[in-house]
Write a protein that holds these residues in place. Structure first.
Motif, PDB file in Angstrom:
ATOM      1  N   THR A   2       0.933  -1.454  -0.131  1.00 36.31           N
ATOM      2  CA  THR A   2       0.221   0.025  -0.165  1.00 36.31           C
ATOM      3  C   THR A   2       0.804   1.514  -0.072  1.00 36.31           C
ATOM      4  O   THR A   2       2.082   1.146   0.473  1.00 36.31           O
ATOM      5  CB  THR A   2      -0.807  -0.073   0.979  1.00 36.31           C
ATOM      6  OG1 THR A   2      -2.134  -1.165   1.306  1.00 36.31           O
ATOM      7  CG2 THR A   2      -1.658   1.297   0.845  1.00 36.31           C
ATOM      8  N   SER A  50       5.806   3.755   1.302  1.00 35.47           N
ATOM      9  CA  SER A  50       5.031   1.841   1.290  1.00 35.47           C
ATOM     10  C   SER A  50       5.320   1.002   2.429  1.00 35.47           C
ATOM     11  O   SER A  50       5.636   1.205   3.332  1.00 35.47           O
ATOM     12  CB  SER A  50       5.612   1.054  -0.121  1.00 35.47           C
ATOM     13  OG  SER A  50       7.047   1.053   0.118  1.00 35.47           O
ATOM     14  N   PRO A  53       0.320  -3.789   3.020  1.00 33.84           N
ATOM     15  CA  PRO A  53      -1.554  -4.031   3.302  1.00 33.84           C
ATOM     16  C   PRO A  53      -2.080  -4.604   5.292  1.00 33.84           C
ATOM     17  O   PRO A  53      -3.025  -3.176   5.292  1.00 33.84           O
ATOM     18  CB  PRO A  53      -2.371  -4.067   2.335  1.00 33.84           C
ATOM     19  CG  PRO A  53      -1.812  -4.870   1.197  1.00 33.84           C
ATOM     20  CD  PRO A  53       0.109  -5.066   2.034  1.00 33.84           C
ATOM     21  N   ALA A  56      -1.136  -1.062   7.139  1.00 28.89           N
ATOM     22  CA  ALA A  56      -1.377   0.210   7.274  1.00 28.89           C
ATOM     23  C   ALA A  56      -1.721   1.179   7.855  1.00 28.89           C
ATOM     24  O   ALA A  56      -1.788   2.129   8.373  1.00 28.89           O
ATOM     25  CB  ALA A  56      -1.996   0.643   5.285  1.00 28.89           C
ATOM     26  N   THR A  78      -3.886   7.816   0.931  1.00 28.78           N
ATOM     27  CA  THR A  78      -3.632   6.056  -0.163  1.00 28.78           C
ATOM     28  C   THR A  78      -3.622   7.067  -0.956  1.00 28.78           C
ATOM     29  O   THR A  78      -4.350   7.457  -1.964  1.00 28.78           O
ATOM     30  CB  THR A  78      -4.706   5.505   0.413  1.00 28.78           C
ATOM     31  OG1 THR A  78      -5.014   5.263   1.607  1.00 28.78           O
ATOM     32  CG2 THR A  78      -4.455   4.018  -0.583  1.00 28.78           C
TER      33      THR A  78
END
Length: 171
Positions: A2, A50, A53, A56, A78
């Motif tokens: 992500t 980065s 996911p 995040a 995002t």
């Protein structure tokens, strides 16, 4: 992975970058790209991070904790891959002239009118050593779609350069 885009600002003092970097690292994030600067006593910047996911949300919560400590004002967005055509080209534009209000507005309006997307914009004002007053300098990297009429763009930039009395060069 992500991608998170962080915008940060706070009173300039030692340790601000380290505070953000420590939180990113502690949550398994990777500091990818950034543009950071001290501007009029304020530290400000944009950072691309980065992270896996599943980590995040925790990273975002921890970063917002820096705001709660009064270190920084912070926003987290995002990121998404930029859509561009493989035939797009990049154009570098340099602007130099006596500082006055409206230079960025005039140049960016011409670029927008020709459907150019600004990828990077850096500006600076400084004392004009021999002439007195202030000089304004800008460097723009813009994405140019294949459909753009470069001659028309050049004419419009030359027109505003004459109107606002700056030098504009394209590379």
């Amino acid at each position: 992975m992500t991608t998170l885009i962080l915008t940060v600002a706070g009173a300039d003092r030692p340790g601000l970058v380290a505070a953000v970097a420590n939180v990113v690292d502690a949550h398994g994030g990777n500091w990818e790209n950034s543009s950071l600067a001290e501007l009029a006593g304020t530290f400000a910047g944009v950072i691309e991070v980065s992270v896996a996911p599943e980590r995040a949300d925790d990273l975002q919560t921890a970063l917002r904790g820096l705001q709660g400590q009064g270190l920084l004002t912070l926003a987290v967005l995002t990121g998404a891959p930029a859509e561009s055509d493989a035939d797009d080209q990049m154009l570098e534009i340099r602007v130099l002239g006596n500082d006055r209000s409206g230079i960025v507005r005039e140049v960016s309006n011409v670029l927008s009118a020709h459907d150019l997307s600004i990828e990077e914009l850096a500006t600076e004002t400084r004392d004009a050593a021999m002439a007195g007053g202030r000089l304004f300098e800008a460097s723009v990297i813009a994405r140019v779609p294949e459909s753009v009429d470069l001659d028309a763009l050049r004419r419009d930039l030359e027109r505003i350069a004459a109107e606002i009395q700056v030098d504009i060069t394209l590379a």
